[in-house]
Design a protein around this motif. Sequence first.
Motif, short mmCIF file in Angstrom:
data_model
loop_
_atom_site.label_atom_id
_atom_site.label_comp_id
_atom_site.label_asym_id
_atom_site.label_seq_id
_atom_site.Cartn_x
_atom_site.Cartn_y
_atom_site.Cartn_z
N GLY A 154 3.45 2.34 -2.89
CA GLY A 154 3.00 1.25 -2.40
C GLY A 154 2.81 -0.06 -3.20
N PHE A 174 -11.10 -4.93 -3.23
CA PHE A 174 -10.43 -3.72 -3.20
C PHE A 174 -11.37 -2.61 -2.86
CE2 PHE A 174 -7.35 -4.51 -7.28
CZ PHE A 174 -7.04 -5.80 -6.60
N THR A 175 -11.01 -1.71 -2.00
CA THR A 175 -11.73 -0.58 -1.21
C THR A 175 -10.60 0.76 -1.92
OG1 THR A 175 -12.35 -1.58 0.22
CG2 THR A 175 -12.48 0.59 0.65
N ARG A 218 -1.36 -1.74 -0.16
CA ARG A 218 -2.16 -0.56 0.02
C ARG A 218 -1.28 0.46 -0.93
NH1 ARG A 218 -2.41 4.42 3.19
NH2 ARG A 218 -4.67 5.26 3.41
N TYR A 237 -6.52 6.32 -2.27
CA TYR A 237 -5.82 5.27 -1.84
C TYR A 237 -6.31 4.21 -2.27
CZ TYR A 237 -4.34 8.80 1.55
OH TYR A 237 -3.87 10.02 2.02
N LEU A 238 -5.84 3.14 -2.53
CA LEU A 238 -6.43 1.84 -2.90
C LEU A 238 -6.00 0.76 -1.79
CD1 LEU A 238 -8.41 0.13 -5.05
CD2 LEU A 238 -6.11 -0.08 -6.28
N GLN A 239 -6.86 0.10 -1.20
CA GLN A 239 -6.53 -1.23 -0.44
C GLN A 239 -7.01 -2.38 -0.98
OE1 GLN A 239 -4.98 -1.38 2.72
NE2 GLN A 239 -5.14 -3.52 2.52
N ASN A 284 -7.01 -6.24 -1.02
CA ASN A 284 -7.01 -7.52 -0.02
C ASN A 284 -7.21 -8.88 -0.97
OD1 ASN A 284 -6.78 -5.85 2.11
ND2 ASN A 284 -8.86 -5.57 2.60
N SER A 301 -1.09 4.41 -2.60
CA SER A 301 -1.19 5.82 -2.42
C SER A 301 -1.04 6.68 -3.67
CB SER A 301 -0.65 6.29 -1.28
OG SER A 301 -0.85 5.38 0.06
N SER A 350 -2.21 -8.64 0.89
CA SER A 350 -2.61 -7.28 0.88
C SER A 350 -1.98 -6.33 0.56
CB SER A 350 -3.38 -6.87 2.07
OG SER A 350 -4.39 -7.70 2.32
#
Length: 121
Positions: free
Chosen positions: A8, A67-68, A19, A79-81, A83, A21, A17
């Motif tokens: 990712g 980040f989420t 993401r 996972y790391l989203q 933004n 994985s 953004s």
Amino acid sequence: QVQLVESGGGLVQPGGSLRLSCTASGNIFSINVMGWYRQAPGSERELVTSITSGGSINYADSVKGRFTIARDNAKNAVYLQMNNLKPEDTAVYYCNAIIQSWTSLVSSTYWGQGTQVTVSS
């Protein structure tokens, strides 16, 4: 043997953004903590975020609100989203997990191979 495989990363403009994985596989009995670290050129590796098997989450101050982290225990995945990315987020991102195998009573720390994230216009 345990493997962590990441995907990712890439190049994104500021404000964009991405993401990330990471999936763990192999001789796994349980996974306690999963998380993400990053290392920029000339800097030490630093914790970005982590999540326990119970769902407790920790974020570095620099990424809070942007980040989420999320975890799928059934898939042994994290996972790391990311933004609103900033140039200072540029780094190699590493997946990290503390895993107990079926053949050992002691948990060990494992690392992914790293994925490059570059934030630049």
